[in-house]
Write an enzyme that holds these catalytic residues in place. Sequence first.
Site, PDB file in Angstrom:
ATOM      1  N   GLU A  48      90.638  83.488 -31.811  1.00 28.51           N
ATOM      2  CA  GLU A  48      91.795  83.895 -31.009  1.00 28.51           C
ATOM      3  C   GLU A  48      91.251  84.488 -29.718  1.00 28.51           C
ATOM      4  OE1 GLU A  48      94.909  87.576 -30.892  1.00 28.51           O
ATOM      5  OE2 GLU A  48      94.661  86.612 -32.858  1.00 28.51           O
ATOM      6  N   ARG A  52      93.701  89.171 -22.515  1.00 24.62           N
ATOM      7  CA  ARG A  52      93.458  90.488 -21.932  1.00 24.62           C
ATOM      8  C   ARG A  52      92.474  90.389 -20.771  1.00 24.62           C
ATOM      9  NH1 ARG A  52      92.351  93.989 -27.475  1.00 24.62           N
ATOM     10  NH2 ARG A  52      94.161  93.235 -28.652  1.00 24.62           N
ATOM     11  N   LYS A 136     102.569  87.984 -37.101  1.00 26.19           N
ATOM     12  CA  LYS A 136     101.425  88.881 -36.999  1.00 26.19           C
ATOM     13  C   LYS A 136     101.893  90.311 -37.290  1.00 26.19           C
ATOM     14  CE  LYS A 136      97.942  90.367 -33.604  1.00 26.19           C
ATOM     15  NZ  LYS A 136      97.317  90.020 -32.302  1.00 26.19           N
TER      16      LYS A 136
END
Length: 219
Positions: A48, A52, A136
């Site tokens: 993943e 960011r 999630k």
Amino acid sequence: MSQYKEKCDAIVKALGEVKVVPVLAIEKVEDGIKMCEVLNDCGLKAAEITFRTKAAEGIIKEAARQFPELVLGAGTVLTLEELHRAFDAGAQFAVAPGFNPVIVAEAVQSGYPFFPGFCTPSELEQIMQFGIRMVKFFPAEAMGGTKMLSNFIGPYKHMGIKVMPTGGVNTGNLGDYLSIPQIPCAGGTWVGKAADIESGNWDKISGIVKEAVELAKKY
């Protein structure tokens, strides 16, 4: 909707075979490619790549080309622009820390496997209205860990819910999470820490990845 469900189910199945999904925040494209090479060579076939950093899109694009066997996802997808950039680059799925109905609706409309974050029953019920069954749970440990998750899952397991806990999951508690049938995989925030990647400590990272692979085989 059935085609979308099939596409999402295929990703969930693939992630369930890997069990640990490294959650990576990487500043340089070349470091991201090296990290994906390590993952691939060590047998941890998923990643993943979080949005960011500015390098995320470039990493996904190049990794998708070099390592087609990896199940590549985009993390921390917070805007519609990031959503489309991620999938245009080659992401096979995307996740977010929270639930933004605008982004979820766009993902479903576009046929993008998207797993939004939740930490309350109300959020979970709203997510399920979009036909999404993989979510999630974030931040997992801070929100009560396996005890909280077990209570969440109870009223919804007949709906086919699947959960990927992320945040605070580590080698010490991974087994507790993966022992819950509705958890096919967990986010591995301890795999490929930014400081180790930036310092080029690839031997250490390889050791951690191999340990994660062996640990996942037990579940």
